[in-house]
Design a protein around this motif. Structure first.
Motif, PDB file in Angstrom:
ATOM      1  N   ARG A 159      -0.795   4.781 -11.620  1.00 23.52           N
ATOM      2  CA  ARG A 159       0.282   5.726 -11.917  1.00 23.52           C
ATOM      3  C   ARG A 159       1.601   5.106 -11.475  1.00 23.52           C
ATOM      4  N   THR A 160       2.608   5.233 -12.325  1.00 25.53           N
ATOM      5  CA  THR A 160       3.926   4.670 -12.035  1.00 25.53           C
ATOM      6  C   THR A 160       4.924   5.806 -11.862  1.00 25.53           C
ATOM      7  N   VAL A 161       5.754   5.693 -10.832  1.00 29.94           N
ATOM      8  CA  VAL A 161       6.824   6.653 -10.610  1.00 29.94           C
ATOM      9  C   VAL A 161       8.132   5.894 -10.417  1.00 29.94           C
ATOM     10  N   VAL A 162       9.229   6.547 -10.749  1.00 29.34           N
ATOM     11  CA  VAL A 162      10.558   5.985 -10.552  1.00 29.34           C
ATOM     12  C   VAL A 162      11.316   6.891  -9.605  1.00 29.34           C
ATOM     13  N   ARG A 179       0.862  -1.181   0.000  1.00 28.89           N
ATOM     14  CA  ARG A 179       0.000   0.000   0.000  1.00 28.89           C
ATOM     15  C   ARG A 179       0.896   1.227   0.000  1.00 28.89           C
ATOM     16  N   ILE A 180       0.462   2.259  -0.700  1.00 26.08           N
ATOM     17  CA  ILE A 180       1.204   3.513  -0.736  1.00 26.08           C
ATOM     18  C   ILE A 180       0.252   4.646  -0.355  1.00 26.08           C
ATOM     19  N   TYR A 181       0.720   5.492   0.558  1.00 27.71           N
ATOM     20  CA  TYR A 181      -0.079   6.617   1.047  1.00 27.71           C
ATOM     21  C   TYR A 181       0.444   7.894   0.399  1.00 27.71           C
ATOM     22  N   ASN A 182      -0.458   8.695  -0.141  1.00 20.34           N
ATOM     23  CA  ASN A 182      -0.097   9.966  -0.759  1.00 20.34           C
ATOM     24  C   ASN A 182      -0.563  11.096   0.153  1.00 20.34           C
ATOM     25  N   PRO A 183       0.366  11.742   0.891  1.00 22.69           N
ATOM     26  CA  PRO A 183      -0.049  12.816   1.781  1.00 22.69           C
ATOM     27  C   PRO A 183      -0.597  14.040   1.047  1.00 22.69           C
ATOM     28  N   GLU A 184      -0.327  14.153  -0.248  1.00 25.74           N
ATOM     29  CA  GLU A 184      -0.835  15.293  -1.015  1.00 25.74           C
ATOM     30  C   GLU A 184      -2.361  15.283  -1.110  1.00 25.74           C
ATOM     31  N   ASN A 185      -2.948  14.068  -1.177  1.00 31.55           N
ATOM     32  CA  ASN A 185      -4.416  13.993  -1.264  1.00 31.55           C
ATOM     33  C   ASN A 185      -5.031  13.163  -0.135  1.00 31.55           C
ATOM     34  N   GLY A 186      -4.200  12.559   0.712  1.00 33.03           N
ATOM     35  CA  GLY A 186      -4.699  11.786   1.845  1.00 33.03           C
ATOM     36  C   GLY A 186      -5.234  10.413   1.486  1.00 33.03           C
ATOM     37  N   LYS A 187      -4.938   9.941   0.288  1.00 40.26           N
ATOM     38  CA  LYS A 187      -5.470   8.646  -0.149  1.00 40.26           C
ATOM     39  C   LYS A 187      -4.396   7.560  -0.093  1.00 40.26           C
ATOM     40  N   THR A 188      -4.857   6.337   0.105  1.00 42.87           N
ATOM     41  CA  THR A 188      -3.987   5.165   0.121  1.00 42.87           C
ATOM     42  C   THR A 188      -4.367   4.280  -1.060  1.00 42.87           C
ATOM     43  N   TYR A 189      -3.343   3.788  -1.754  1.00 38.69           N
ATOM     44  CA  TYR A 189      -3.547   2.987  -2.954  1.00 38.69           C
ATOM     45  C   TYR A 189      -2.867   1.642  -2.810  1.00 38.69           C
ATOM     46  N   ARG A 190      -3.373   0.647  -3.516  1.00 42.47           N
ATOM     47  CA  ARG A 190      -2.653  -0.622  -3.641  1.00 42.47           C
ATOM     48  C   ARG A 190      -1.442  -0.340  -4.510  1.00 42.47           C
ATOM     49  N   ALA A 191      -0.379  -1.150  -4.349  1.00 44.27           N
ATOM     50  CA  ALA A 191       0.840  -0.840  -5.098  1.00 44.27           C
ATOM     51  C   ALA A 191       1.694  -2.073  -5.356  1.00 44.27           C
ATOM     52  N   ARG A 192       2.518  -1.936  -6.364  1.00 44.99           N
ATOM     53  CA  ARG A 192       3.558  -2.907  -6.718  1.00 44.99           C
ATOM     54  C   ARG A 192       4.885  -2.160  -6.754  1.00 44.99           C
ATOM     55  N   LEU A 193       5.974  -2.894  -6.545  1.00 44.65           N
ATOM     56  CA  LEU A 193       7.284  -2.262  -6.503  1.00 44.65           C
ATOM     57  C   LEU A 193       8.296  -3.129  -7.240  1.00 44.65           C
ATOM     58  N   TRP A 194       9.153  -2.496  -8.030  1.00 45.03           N
ATOM     59  CA  TRP A 194      10.242  -3.158  -8.733  1.00 45.03           C
ATOM     60  C   TRP A 194      11.545  -2.504  -8.302  1.00 45.03           C
ATOM     61  N   VAL A 195      12.576  -3.306  -8.117  1.00 46.51           N
ATOM     62  CA  VAL A 195      13.917  -2.801  -7.844  1.00 46.51           C
ATOM     63  C   VAL A 195      14.672  -2.857  -9.163  1.00 46.51           C
ATOM     64  N   ASN A 228      18.115  -1.711 -11.718  1.00 40.35           N
ATOM     65  CA  ASN A 228      19.542  -1.376 -11.797  1.00 40.35           C
ATOM     66  C   ASN A 228      20.294  -1.685 -10.504  1.00 40.35           C
ATOM     67  N   GLY A 229      20.068  -2.866  -9.957  1.00 39.91           N
ATOM     68  CA  GLY A 229      20.784  -3.283  -8.760  1.00 39.91           C
ATOM     69  C   GLY A 229      20.485  -2.444  -7.532  1.00 39.91           C
ATOM     70  N   GLY A 230      19.324  -1.838  -7.486  1.00 40.03           N
ATOM     71  CA  GLY A 230      18.932  -1.033  -6.333  1.00 40.03           C
ATOM     72  C   GLY A 230      19.181   0.451  -6.497  1.00 40.03           C
ATOM     73  N   LYS A 231      19.636   0.876  -7.671  1.00 39.96           N
ATOM     74  CA  LYS A 231      19.864   2.308  -7.901  1.00 39.96           C
ATOM     75  C   LYS A 231      18.557   3.058  -8.119  1.00 39.96           C
ATOM     76  N   GLN A 232      17.517   2.315  -8.482  1.00 35.60           N
ATOM     77  CA  GLN A 232      16.202   2.912  -8.700  1.00 35.60           C
ATOM     78  C   GLN A 232      15.133   1.950  -8.189  1.00 35.60           C
ATOM     79  N   ILE A 233      13.999   2.518  -7.826  1.00 36.11           N
ATOM     80  CA  ILE A 233      12.814   1.711  -7.585  1.00 36.11           C
ATOM     81  C   ILE A 233      11.692   2.285  -8.442  1.00 36.11           C
ATOM     82  N   LYS A 234      10.847   1.389  -8.904  1.00 37.43           N
ATOM     83  CA  LYS A 234       9.668   1.794  -9.668  1.00 37.43           C
ATOM     84  C   LYS A 234       8.466   1.355  -8.850  1.00 37.43           C
ATOM     85  N   VAL A 235       7.542   2.279  -8.605  1.00 36.99           N
ATOM     86  CA  VAL A 235       6.359   1.987  -7.807  1.00 36.99           C
ATOM     87  C   VAL A 235       5.127   2.330  -8.630  1.00 36.99           C
TER      88      VAL A 235
END
Length: 137
Positions: free
Chosen positions: A128-131, A92-108, A110-117
């Motif tokens: 929505r996907t962010v890196v 779950r990911i919480y967005n304090p900008e709007n106060g909502k919680t979303y289901r989520a997936r996460l990828w690691v 480049n060996g941990g240099k980035q995460i994609k959520v």
């Protein structure tokens, strides 16, 4: 034969522990205005906000009792379970900008240099996907 099996199990468990810890660390938010710290607890990945360019209150929280708390130090991602190398679900990911919680997936990446959520409602196809880049690399 038992030694061989024991050696194999130890090697595999060592790889599992390594894969879990690759994501741990501090990452910039996509807008580079804040940072989150990813940590492992009870076999699951979580993240808390650790700094921002400005200290904001959690004014959009659906719980009125929490609207006066700082957004720094709050958990913004919870309960990501490892499914396979570098892929986690069930979070779950919480967005304090709007106060909502979303289901989520996460990828690691480049060996941990980035995460994609990817945060979503209902289906992962609708989301929505962010890196995020590692801050301390």
């Amino acid at each position: 034969m038992r030694k061989l099996i024991l050696t194999f199990l130890l090697a595999v468990s060592g790889l599992f522990i390594y894969a879990q810890s690759v994501a741990e660390g501090i990452y910039w938010t996509p807008d580079k205005k804040g940072q989150i710290e990813i940590y492992e607890q009870n076999g699951k990945l979580h993240a808390r906000s650790v700094c921002c360019n400005e200290d904001k209150l959690d004014k959009n929280n659906p719980n009125p009792a929490l609207r006066d708390r700082s957004t720094i130090g709050i958990d913004v991602m919870n309960n990501f379970k490892r499914r396979r190398n570098n892929f986690y679900t069930g979070g779950r990911i919480y967005n304090p900008e709007n106060g909502k919680t979303y289901r989520a997936r996460l990828w690691v990446l480049n060996g941990g240099k980035q995460i994609k959520v990817k945060g979503y409602i209902g289906s992962p196809m609708l989301g929505r996907t962010v890196v995020c880049e590692r801050a301390n690399s």
